[in-house]
Each structure stands twice: as C-alpha cells, then as structure tokens.
Design a protein around this motif. Structure first.
Motif, short mmCIF file in Angstrom:
data_model
loop_
_atom_site.label_atom_id
_atom_site.label_comp_id
_atom_site.label_asym_id
_atom_site.label_seq_id
_atom_site.Cartn_x
_atom_site.Cartn_y
_atom_site.Cartn_z
N ASN A 20 27.31 -15.34 -13.62
CA ASN A 20 26.71 -16.13 -12.40
C ASN A 20 25.53 -14.99 -12.03
O ASN A 20 24.78 -14.69 -11.14
CB ASN A 20 27.47 -15.28 -11.10
CG ASN A 20 28.76 -15.34 -10.99
OD1 ASN A 20 29.46 -16.88 -11.90
ND2 ASN A 20 29.73 -15.38 -10.30
N PHE A 21 25.07 -15.24 -13.52
CA PHE A 21 23.21 -14.71 -13.14
C PHE A 21 22.52 -16.59 -12.67
O PHE A 21 21.86 -17.34 -14.06
CB PHE A 21 22.82 -14.80 -14.97
CG PHE A 21 21.19 -14.07 -14.39
CD1 PHE A 21 20.91 -12.45 -14.49
CD2 PHE A 21 20.03 -15.10 -15.19
CE1 PHE A 21 19.84 -12.81 -13.73
CE2 PHE A 21 19.53 -14.43 -15.40
CZ PHE A 21 18.57 -13.38 -15.15
N ASN A 22 22.72 -16.98 -11.40
CA ASN A 22 21.96 -17.96 -11.23
C ASN A 22 20.28 -18.23 -10.73
O ASN A 22 19.94 -18.88 -9.56
CB ASN A 22 23.05 -18.55 -9.97
CG ASN A 22 24.36 -18.74 -11.02
OD1 ASN A 22 24.89 -19.32 -11.74
ND2 ASN A 22 24.98 -18.17 -10.00
N ILE A 23 19.74 -16.89 -11.60
CA ILE A 23 17.90 -17.84 -11.17
C ILE A 23 17.75 -17.57 -12.52
O ILE A 23 17.56 -17.88 -13.66
CB ILE A 23 17.49 -15.77 -10.63
CG1 ILE A 23 17.94 -15.23 -11.40
CG2 ILE A 23 18.55 -15.86 -9.41
CD1 ILE A 23 17.33 -13.80 -10.83
N GLY A 24 16.44 -17.89 -12.57
CA GLY A 24 15.18 -17.80 -13.09
C GLY A 24 15.32 -16.31 -14.61
O GLY A 24 15.37 -15.19 -13.50
N ILE A 25 15.16 -17.31 -15.79
CA ILE A 25 14.70 -15.60 -15.87
C ILE A 25 13.55 -14.70 -16.17
O ILE A 25 13.86 -13.51 -15.77
CB ILE A 25 14.77 -15.97 -17.99
CG1 ILE A 25 15.87 -16.49 -18.37
CG2 ILE A 25 13.81 -14.82 -18.45
CD1 ILE A 25 15.88 -17.03 -19.83
N TYR B 266 31.28 -5.66 -18.64
CA TYR B 266 31.60 -7.77 -18.03
C TYR B 266 31.05 -6.28 -16.41
O TYR B 266 31.61 -6.19 -16.00
CB TYR B 266 32.29 -7.75 -18.14
CG TYR B 266 32.93 -9.17 -17.48
CD1 TYR B 266 33.34 -10.33 -18.66
CD2 TYR B 266 32.69 -9.24 -16.08
CE1 TYR B 266 33.16 -11.34 -18.04
CE2 TYR B 266 32.98 -10.66 -15.88
CZ TYR B 266 33.08 -11.91 -16.85
OH TYR B 266 33.09 -12.98 -16.52
N TYR B 267 29.66 -7.62 -15.74
CA TYR B 267 29.40 -7.18 -14.46
C TYR B 267 28.70 -8.17 -13.68
O TYR B 267 28.47 -9.72 -14.98
CB TYR B 267 28.37 -6.31 -14.77
CG TYR B 267 28.10 -5.15 -15.17
CD1 TYR B 267 28.96 -3.84 -14.37
CD2 TYR B 267 28.62 -4.42 -16.89
CE1 TYR B 267 29.31 -2.76 -15.24
CE2 TYR B 267 28.76 -3.42 -16.95
CZ TYR B 267 29.59 -2.47 -16.69
OH TYR B 267 29.33 -1.09 -16.69
N PHE B 268 29.15 -8.55 -12.90
CA PHE B 268 28.82 -9.61 -11.52
C PHE B 268 27.61 -9.54 -11.55
O PHE B 268 27.03 -8.06 -10.95
CB PHE B 268 29.90 -10.54 -10.34
CG PHE B 268 30.62 -10.34 -11.04
CD1 PHE B 268 31.08 -11.71 -11.22
CD2 PHE B 268 32.00 -9.85 -10.99
CE1 PHE B 268 32.38 -12.59 -11.60
CE2 PHE B 268 33.18 -9.75 -11.55
CZ PHE B 268 33.28 -11.78 -11.64
N TYR B 269 26.24 -10.38 -11.77
CA TYR B 269 25.00 -10.19 -11.89
C TYR B 269 24.73 -9.84 -9.38
O TYR B 269 25.76 -10.95 -9.21
CB TYR B 269 24.09 -11.81 -11.68
CG TYR B 269 22.36 -11.14 -11.01
CD1 TYR B 269 21.82 -10.38 -12.14
CD2 TYR B 269 22.11 -11.89 -10.58
CE1 TYR B 269 20.72 -10.15 -11.16
CE2 TYR B 269 21.02 -11.75 -10.31
CZ TYR B 269 19.32 -11.03 -11.09
OH TYR B 269 18.83 -10.92 -10.37
N ASN B 270 24.18 -9.08 -9.04
CA ASN B 270 24.14 -9.22 -7.75
C ASN B 270 23.25 -8.96 -7.14
O ASN B 270 22.97 -8.48 -6.10
CB ASN B 270 24.77 -7.78 -7.48
CG ASN B 270 23.97 -6.67 -8.49
OD1 ASN B 270 23.11 -6.78 -8.58
ND2 ASN B 270 24.51 -5.07 -9.09
N GLY B 271 22.10 -9.15 -8.01
CA GLY B 271 21.40 -9.65 -7.19
C GLY B 271 19.71 -9.29 -8.40
O GLY B 271 18.58 -8.76 -8.01
N SER B 272 19.84 -8.14 -8.81
CA SER B 272 19.20 -7.06 -9.55
C SER B 272 19.89 -5.85 -10.80
O SER B 272 21.03 -5.60 -10.79
CB SER B 272 19.12 -5.56 -8.95
OG SER B 272 18.21 -4.59 -9.45
#
Length: 686
Positions: A302-307, A252-258
């Motif tokens: 929290n993957f709040n960007i486009g694919i 389980y990981y939080f998206y950190n921009g990369s």
C-alpha cells in the motif's frame, strides 16, 4: 499482523470476526468466553479498566486465571466457546486464521505443535471442530509463559526449554528465527513483520506469479501496480506462498505514511512510534538491512504515494536485497509489474465460490459480468456475495452494468481485505478505495470532463484547452493517481473501466457538459490545436447520447445544446441523429421535453427548406413553451418562429412579420446575458 499465539492476538482475532450487532463490544465477548472463570473465581464480570489493559497487551491472564483452566476439564471452557460460535461471521476464515496463528508460532514446543497439527486442519468442517480449535488456541494463549518488561508491557517468551528438547526448526519466511546460542533472546530482525497469508478465496494470477519471479532476475526492486481492489497485496502474498522457500528472511510491512518509521521497526522487537523513529534507530536498522543479499525479501504494501514523496525511498532502492512495493500509482524510472485483472475464467470461478448452483444461463451472464467489472477480484467477490444473499439476479446485474450505473449496488456484504473484516457495498468500495472523496473539486471536474468528452487518445494541450485549465498539472496528478493513462507519445486517455466508475461516483451534470460543449466549439476553430484533436462533430455528438448525463431532464438539455451546434453548421444528418436518439427512441412526455422535441423537428424541416411545415411545428412548440418558466427558451422559440414565418411566405403583411421579430427582440432584451449568455445571431433580425 499477529506474530505469536498470545492472549491479546487470539482474543482480538476472535473479536474481529464476530457479529457486532449481537456481541457489541470486546467486553461482552470476554464475559461470554470466560463466564465459568468469572462465576467460579471472581463472582463478577471483568472491569472496563482490566479489559482495556488486556486488549492492549498491558496485562496477561493472572495466575488464578491460569490455574482455573489448568485444573478444570476442557469441557468447562468449551461450553463457553460454543456460546459465541453462532456469532462468527465467516467461520471458514476464522478457522484458517486461528490455525495459522498457532502453526506459525515458533515459541510453541514441538510436542505441542505436533499434537495440534494432528488434531486440527485449517479447513472449516463443522462448529464442533471449530470450537475444539478455538479451545486449543485460547488455552495455549492463557497458560503460556509471559515476561513483564515493564508495568505497561508484557512479551511472549519461550516455554521452559529444560522440559523440552530444542526442536530443529527450519527457518520460515514469515516468522523470526530462533537464536540457538541464546534461546531466550529472539532474533529481532523482522520481528514486527505484518505478513498475512492470501485470503481464503484468492484465485487467479498463476502465470503472473511466475512472471514476477522471473523479473527478479533483471531487477531486485519491483513495483506491483494496478487499480485499487485489483488484488495486488493478495498477489504478492501468493507469490510468497509459492516462492517463499527461496528466501531466508521475509519482512512484510504496510506503508504507514513514513518509510523511516517502517525501517526503524524492522529490527526492533518492540514497535516504535513515528516520534521514536529517531536518526540513530533508523540508521542502525538501515545498516542491518545493508548486510542482506538477495536471499532476503522486503515487501512494502500500500505504498500509494509518489517515489519522490518519501525521502527514504532511495535508501530502500540501494539495498542489495529484493524489495516489492505495491501501489495504485503510476511510476517512471523504476521497474513496474502491472496487474490488469484476473482472467475471465478465474473471475467466473471466484464468483461461483459465493453464488450457489448457478444455472448454465447464470454462468454465461457471469462471464459478461466479470468482464464488465474489469476482472477486478474484490468487485467480483462482492457481486458473488450479493447474488448469494439474494439481493439481485445475474439478469439484473447484467442490465445495470450495461447501463453503467454502480449506484444500484448499495447492498452491503462482508469481505476480508488485508486481514480485516469489512462490510461495504460495491459503490461504497468504489468511492472509498478509489479515493474519490479525497479529490479536489478541480480534479473531480477534470475526471467528469474526461468521462464525457474523451474516448480516443488526445494530446495534453487539447485537453487543457477543452477543460479550461491553466496548466497541465491537474492532468499529470490524475495520471500519477492511476485515473488517466498516458501513451509514450504524450497522448492521454481514460480507460472504459475507470470511465464507468467516474460516472457512477461523480455523476457528470448538465453544467459540466454545457461548459465542455462551448469549449469544444472554440477548439474546433483553433487551427493550432486541431491536429490529433479529433472530429469536433463526433465529440459533441457523444454529449447527446445517454447515459452520459442523468436525470433525463438534464440529458435532454445537453442534447438540445448539442443539437444547436449542428444546427449552426447546418449538419442535417447529425441534427436528425441527435433528435432521434433523444426523443424518438424514448417515451418522453414532459411538456418541456415535448416542446424541445418540436423545436428540433421544426429546425430540421427548415434546414430542408420545408418552412411551412417548420412553422406549423414551431407553433405547437410555442403553445407549450409559453406556459413554462423559461424566458430564454421563450425568446429563442419566438425568434425562430419569426424566422420561419418570413421564409414560409405565409405572413399576411410586413407589419405582421416585423411584430413577430420585434417580440423576439423584446424577450431577449429582457434577459440577463452578461454572464456568458449570448444571442444566436441567426435567430434575430439584423
């Protein structure tokens, strides 16, 4: 977030839950917790350097520290612990978090674990039992073995296995498994998993959890989407709690921009920074992931960007294991599971967890409040805590929600999100978590226009013309961000829930509305985009209805602009409607507002051919208007007066009528009309 019951994790968890206005720093807490040790061994407080290194995991309790608490009765530490108990913000959450931190630590010997589970429960009962729990958790974090990997890094290692039989541990989903061939070498896959259990107050989504599991039969990659604060992360954690036993491993990981950094960390015991996430480390970790099947679940929260905005998404989507992304975004071409809010009954039960002993009338109002809050779990929790704190009543909340104004909810409450304690108001959560502060001026403007003008779905080309856009891109941006929805046939719309939030956060103003009215007038005459655009008269009528614009003074100006549109097309019914909704139903008494009211009433009488009555009303309006600092309104009013004078046949002479028209022309000629201004041609002499 925390993997082991080590000293850094325990003290940071304790500090995160304290009232900061009383215990103002990590150092103050440490001095309170270990006052007896300082007094007996050190004769002074911890140094700032030592505290910094302890808090960052660069140092662990010294041998003298360990010896002190091993040789003294536990009452010594308990006395210090009791001093911080009154300063814990949420004792229930603290008890649960510390219990789970200890219970999920696979390095703690079975004998210790059995004793701990026999003596403690995750549910808070009283301060004494919480203090006993803190003692056991804190004590084990001090006396347990650590290994110095370098001068700047210590790691937790198993207790000496010669003193204990190696326990047979059933593999857990949220912790790394033990390598039985080499007990001192942990399995590093998902060693840095950031899994958190669902928050204590989580409820609802029971059928949705089962439905999510069923969806995995069709696709192994799922995107859980929905508005911010809808409980997407808690929903996925609740899924893991229920169905975690069917997986051998869960990361389980939080998206950190990369995603490159996330994947590089999945098979590394020591967390790596983005700069360290080189291709070799990334490829090595990815190759390990490629060996996994559907018995493994990976969550990217929290993957709040486009694919398309992260070049590693394709690598994740090609894995054989199951993967869940959570996001507030809209996606195409992937399997999505959208959360639209908990049920009304679950929402009421959630509010009642914080709002003590509601009356039957309160419960009835809570049902409506839950629906008006979009059945959003975090909003409901905040409102429940506001009710408990006594800052408002269910009656007041209902009234203000019906008035669509979240700015009234400025009372801050404490809540937990993603394992972190936060203190914020409802309007603060809306602005911050919906990302309004990050929007460009153009996107903010489009959202305001959508709120004001669009109720039924409209075509994109009509929206582009209405909003004065050069391209469809700003609208598509807002669709991707979840503010605007798009139908299968290309129509767009804003949900009522989002529309209310936009109004509270962005406050559409008079200028935005007046600009829209002008554009809608033009669209109404453009046959190429009239189809499916809607009735222009109905759209413009909406601008005159409160509370689209505030304050009242600006709302009156917008309503007057709408009135003039209906006056121009001689729609008496709509003229009367706008006038009534603006003035008759409201006790407005400002001179300008009263003057505009009379101008409109005079116009309505003139449309009915009652020119004498119109002239009398207009004369009263003029008396008020000539005292105002508004030359444009004066010019309009004088010209309209001349018009009524002519058709009422009450002018004493042609010269009197000419002078009335000439005065109106002179007033208009004195205005600067180059910047978009125009003289309404029906008010001037030709």
């Amino acid at each position: 977030m925390y993997k082991y019951c080590d000293f850094q994790s325990v003290t940071k968890l304790l500090y995160s839950g304290l009232i900061k206005s009383t215990i103002k720093s990590y150092g103050v807490m440490m001095s309170d917790l270990f006052g007896a040790y300082n007094a007996a061994e050190r004769k002074q407080a911890f140094t700032s350097s030592e505290l910094s290194r302890l808090g960052n995991g660069k140092r662990v309790p010294s041998k003298t520290w360990v010896d002190f608490y091993q040789r003294n009765d536990k009452s010594v530490m308990l006395a210090d612990i009791m001093s911080i108990i009154p300063n814990i913000v949420d004792k229930t959450s603290m008890q649960k978090a510390l219990f789970e931190l200890y219970a999920n630590d696979r390095f703690i010997p079975d004998e210790y674990m059995q004793a701990f589970l026999s003596n403690h429960k995750p549910e808070y009962s009283d301060d004494n039992t919480l203090a006993e729990l803190i003692y056991d958790v804190l004590f084990i974090s001090i006396v347990r073995p650590y290994e110095e990997k370098s001068k700047e890094h210590f790691v937790v290692i198993p207790f000496d296995m010669t003193d204990y039989e190696t326990p047979v541990i059933e593999q857990k989903a949220d912790v790394p498994s033990v390598n039985t061939n080499s007990p001192a070498t942990p399995d590093t896959l998902f060693a840095n998993s950031e899994y958190l259990p669902p928050c204590l107050h989580f409820c609802g989504y029971v059928p949705e959890i089962d439905a999510l599991n069923t969806m995995f039969e069709k696709d192994t990659k799922l995107f859980v989407t929905g508005f911010p604060c809808m409980g997407k992360s808690e929903f996925v954690r609740a899924y893991i709690e229920k169905y975690g036993s069917q997986y051998k491993k869960i990361g389980y990981y939080f998206y950190n921009g990369s995603l490159r950094r996330v994947i590089s960390n999945m098979n590394s015991e020591v967390p790596v920074s983005l700069s360290d996430a080189n291709d070799d480390l990334y490829i090595s970790s990815l190759n390990t992931l490629r060996t996994l099947d559907e018995s493994t679940l990976i969550v990217i929260d929290n993957f709040n960007i486009g694919i398309e905005d992260d070049d590693c998404v394709d690598d994740i989507l090609k894995l054989k294991c199951r993967v869940i992304f959570t996001s507030r975004r809209r996606y195409e071409g992937v399997t999505t599971f959208r959360l639209n809010g908990i049920s009304k009954n679950d929402g009421v039960e959630l509010a009642k967890k914080f709002f003590d002993n509601p009356t039957p009338l309160d419960e009835f109002r809570l049902s409506g409040i839950v629906c008006m809050l979009g059945r959003n779990p975090l909003f409901i929790e905040i409102v429940g805590k506001m009710l408990k704190k006594g800052g408002c009543t269910t009656e007041r909340l209902t009234f203000e929600l019906l008035a669509v104004d979240y700015t009234k909810y400025d009372q801050k409450v404490t809540f937990t999100k993603d394992g972190k304690l936060m203190k914020e108001s409802l309007i603060g959560v809306l602005i911050n978590m919906f990302g309004f502060s990050e929007l460009s001026e153009l996107h903010r403007k489009v959202l305001c226009m959508m709120h004001v003008a669009v109720e039924a779905p409209i075509r994109k080309d009509a929206a582009i013309a209405m909003f004065g856009l050069n391209s469809v891109q700003p609208i598509d941006d807002l669709i991707d961000a979840g503010f605007v929805t798009e139908t299968s046939n290309g129509m767009i719309q804003m949900s009522h829930f989002i529309s209310e939030i936009v109004f509270s956060a962005l406050k559409p103003d008079k200028n935005t509305c007046c600009e829209l009215i002008d554009r809608i007038r033009l669209i109404g005459n453009d046959e190429s985009i009239q189809y499916d655009f809607g009735d222009v008269r109905s759209i413009i009528a909406e601008f005159a209805f409160f509370p689209i614009v505030k304050p009242v003074s600006e709302a009156v100006e917008v309503a007057y602009d709408c009135f003039k549109f209906f006056w121009h097309i001689h729609d008496i019914e709509k003229m009367e409607q706008v006038n009534e909704r603006t003035f008759t139903l409201r006790g407005l008494n400002e001179p300008r507002q009263l003057a505009i009211q009379e101008i409109e009433e005079a116009a309505i009488e003139a449309e009915k051919k009652n020119y004498v009555k119109a002239l009398d009303i207009q004369k009263n309006a003029l008396e008020k208007i000539m005292t105002l600092d508004d030359e444009h309104l004066k010019a309009e009013a004088v010209s309209n007066y001349a018009y009524y004078l002519e058709y009422s046949d009450t002018a004493d002479s042609t010269e009197e009528l000419y002078e009335a028209y000439q005065r109106g022309i002179e007033l208009f000629e004195g205005l600067d009309l180059d910047n978009g201004g125009k003289v309404e041609e029906w008010t001037l002499i030709s």
